[in-house]
Design a protein around this motif. Structure first.
Motif, PDB file in Angstrom:
ATOM      1  N   MET A 311       1.054  -1.286  -0.239  1.00 20.56           N
ATOM      2  CA  MET A 311      -0.244   0.091   0.034  1.00 20.56           C
ATOM      3  C   MET A 311       1.462   1.671   0.494  1.00 20.56           C
ATOM      4  SD  MET A 311      -3.347   1.429   2.965  1.00 20.56           S
ATOM      5  CE  MET A 311      -4.373   0.076   2.400  1.00 20.56           C
ATOM      6  N   LEU A 312       0.432   2.152  -0.965  1.00 20.70           N
ATOM      7  CA  LEU A 312       1.511   3.509  -1.527  1.00 20.70           C
ATOM      8  C   LEU A 312       1.466   4.552  -0.769  1.00 20.70           C
ATOM      9  CD1 LEU A 312       4.107   1.630  -4.363  1.00 20.70           C
ATOM     10  CD2 LEU A 312       4.445   1.710  -1.931  1.00 20.70           C
ATOM     11  N   LEU A 313       1.559   5.246   0.071  1.00 20.95           N
ATOM     12  CA  LEU A 313       1.135   6.820   0.356  1.00 20.95           C
ATOM     13  C   LEU A 313       2.547   7.715   0.058  1.00 20.95           C
ATOM     14  CD1 LEU A 313      -0.680   5.218   4.067  1.00 20.95           C
ATOM     15  CD2 LEU A 313      -1.925   5.556   0.953  1.00 20.95           C
ATOM     16  N   ASN A 314       1.373   8.791  -0.408  1.00 23.41           N
ATOM     17  CA  ASN A 314       1.631  10.410  -0.363  1.00 23.41           C
ATOM     18  C   ASN A 314       2.091  10.614   1.324  1.00 23.41           C
ATOM     19  OD1 ASN A 314       1.875  10.097  -3.498  1.00 23.41           O
ATOM     20  ND2 ASN A 314      -0.444  10.021  -3.743  1.00 23.41           N
ATOM     21  N   THR A 315       2.902  11.659   1.420  1.00 25.21           N
ATOM     22  CA  THR A 315       2.507  12.661   2.445  1.00 25.21           C
ATOM     23  C   THR A 315       1.097  13.060   2.763  1.00 25.21           C
ATOM     24  OG1 THR A 315       3.656  14.542   1.364  1.00 25.21           O
ATOM     25  CG2 THR A 315       5.568  12.423   2.175  1.00 25.21           C
ATOM     26  N   ASP A 316       0.548  12.363   2.800  1.00 26.48           N
ATOM     27  CA  ASP A 316      -0.538  13.005   3.951  1.00 26.48           C
ATOM     28  C   ASP A 316      -0.747  12.303   5.000  1.00 26.48           C
ATOM     29  OD1 ASP A 316      -3.737  13.179   4.005  1.00 26.48           O
ATOM     30  OD2 ASP A 316      -4.421  13.070   2.229  1.00 26.48           O
ATOM     31  N   SER A 317      -1.067  13.009   5.852  1.00 26.83           N
ATOM     32  CA  SER A 317      -1.202  12.352   7.615  1.00 26.83           C
ATOM     33  C   SER A 317      -2.562  11.409   7.762  1.00 26.83           C
ATOM     34  CB  SER A 317      -1.313  13.693   8.219  1.00 26.83           C
ATOM     35  OG  SER A 317      -1.868  13.949   8.247  1.00 26.83           O
ATOM     36  N   GLU A 318      -3.834  12.027   6.928  1.00 30.72           N
ATOM     37  CA  GLU A 318      -4.705  11.750   6.612  1.00 30.72           C
ATOM     38  C   GLU A 318      -5.351  10.415   6.455  1.00 30.72           C
ATOM     39  OE1 GLU A 318      -7.275  12.980   8.827  1.00 30.72           O
ATOM     40  OE2 GLU A 318      -6.130  14.532   9.143  1.00 30.72           O
ATOM     41  N   ALA A 319      -4.112  10.365   5.445  1.00 34.30           N
ATOM     42  CA  ALA A 319      -3.835   9.362   4.581  1.00 34.30           C
ATOM     43  C   ALA A 319      -3.341   8.084   5.041  1.00 34.30           C
ATOM     44  CB  ALA A 319      -3.749   9.001   3.016  1.00 34.30           C
TER      45      ALA A 319
END
Length: 353
Positions: A311-319
């Protein structure tokens, strides 16, 4: 049966020297050096090898044969490395030097091939002094300019080298990769239970393995986990040092033995890393090889290493907070990268330059 050694036009055997000074250290460079050298020697390619070591009694050398040892007891990044190591290289009689790191002496007397793992001090110099950064850049530029070939551990690193040092440097790059040791596979129920008991891990837990350097972004990980408010779960940080005060639910393990690490990965609900910069990201490969789901930053080399299995995420703390609440699940279908494959690609370069 041994292959007949490759010969130059004059009939002499081609001899490769390998800088193994890092091999005795418990570092990523140490693991890379030990693993790639062991597999190169196991291949029995038509080459002769000379290993430059700090001491002949290093533990990893037990069982190593089909090579010659040459003492080069010079500290890394030292004046002795620059002034004395070239003489040792010359005295060894090698035809080509393979350096598993970029720190090739500026006055290296023979052609060389070097591995570049990342350009970390270009992108995230952290607390490095101005003098250290300048010395690093000078050394890196000289190595890239003079190398016969550059071994990049990922396509990302090769593109980084080309982006900073231009198309001629990119043309020198060969992607050879890294590997994951065979011990990293899903552990038995008994091994998982034992490691849970040994480290006091009663609850389900998320796992981080790595350093506390600023670009590893560990505080971001802690904050996202804390915001998820998962009272029944822990975040376990395997790192030498950590923030002085940890919130409830976050555990710190300053050291885990190499023998316990596969079972720890296997026991974890999910491996997580919010690192902002990786040249390969070996913990992602190790975790996936153990069947442990992964949440990682969608940046630098992590997506390449994960091969679509994270699972790859960007720098979005909510995500990230949502990911802790609904992490990826088993099973994980991952093709473990092998040191044998990395050695095969490395040997091809050493044979042809």
């Amino acid at each position: 049966m041994f292959k007949v050694a490759a010969q130059w036009n004059n009939g002499s055997v081609k001899t490769i020297g390998i800088d193994c000074r890092f091999a005795r250290t418990q570092s990523g460079l140490g693991r890379y050096t030990r693993s790639i050298v062991t597999e190169l020697l196991n291949r029995k390619d038509p080459l002769e090898y000379v290993l430059f070591v700090r001491c002949e009694q290093e533990a990893w050398l037990q069982g190593i044969d089909h090579c010659r040892l040459h003492i080069a007891d010079y500290a890394h990044y030292s004046l002795a490395e620059q002034l004395l190591f070239p003489g040792a290289i010359r005295d060894s009689g090698i035809d080509l030097l393979f350096s598993p790191h970029f720190n090739v002496p500026l006055l290296c007397p023979v052609p060389f091939v070097a591995t570049i793992h990342d350009l970390i001090l270009h992108r995230h110099p952290g607390d490095a002094s101005f003098l250290k950064r300048m010395a690093y850049r000078m050394q890196m530029a000289c190595t890239i300019k003079r190398a016969k070939a550059i071994l990049a551990v990922s396509s990302f690193t090769a593109l980084e080298i080309g982006g900073v040092y231009g198309p001629p440097a990119l043309r020198k790059c060969q992607r050879t990769g890294e590997g994951v040791e065979n011990v990293f596979h899903p552990a038995s129920i008994a091994s998982v239970a034992a490691v849970r008991t040994r480290y006091g891990l009663q609850r389900p837990f998320f796992l981080y393995v790595g350093s506390g350097k600023k670009h590893k972004n560990v505080q971001f990980l802690i904050d996202a986990f804390t915001k998820a408010d998962l009272h029944e779960k822990n975040l376990v940080l395997v790192m030498q040092s950590c923030p002085p005060s940890l919130p409830a639910g976050v555990m710190h393990l300053p050291a885990v033995s190499d023998e316990d690490l596969p079972a720890l990965y296997s026991a974890a609900e999910c491996f997580t890393t919010a690192s902002l910069y990786e040249g390969f990201c070996l913990p992602v490969a190790e975790a996936l090889s153990c069947g442990c789901p992964v949440i990682a930053m969608n940046a630098t080399a992590a997506p390449e290493t994960a091969k679509g299995q994270a699972m790859l995420l960007n720098t979005d703390s909510e995500a990230w907070t949502r990911a802790f609440k609904s992490p990826p699940m088993r099973p994980v279908h991952y093709s473990r990268p092998s040191w044998q494959d990395a050695a095969a690609k490395t040997a091809e370069v050493l044979l042809t330059v």
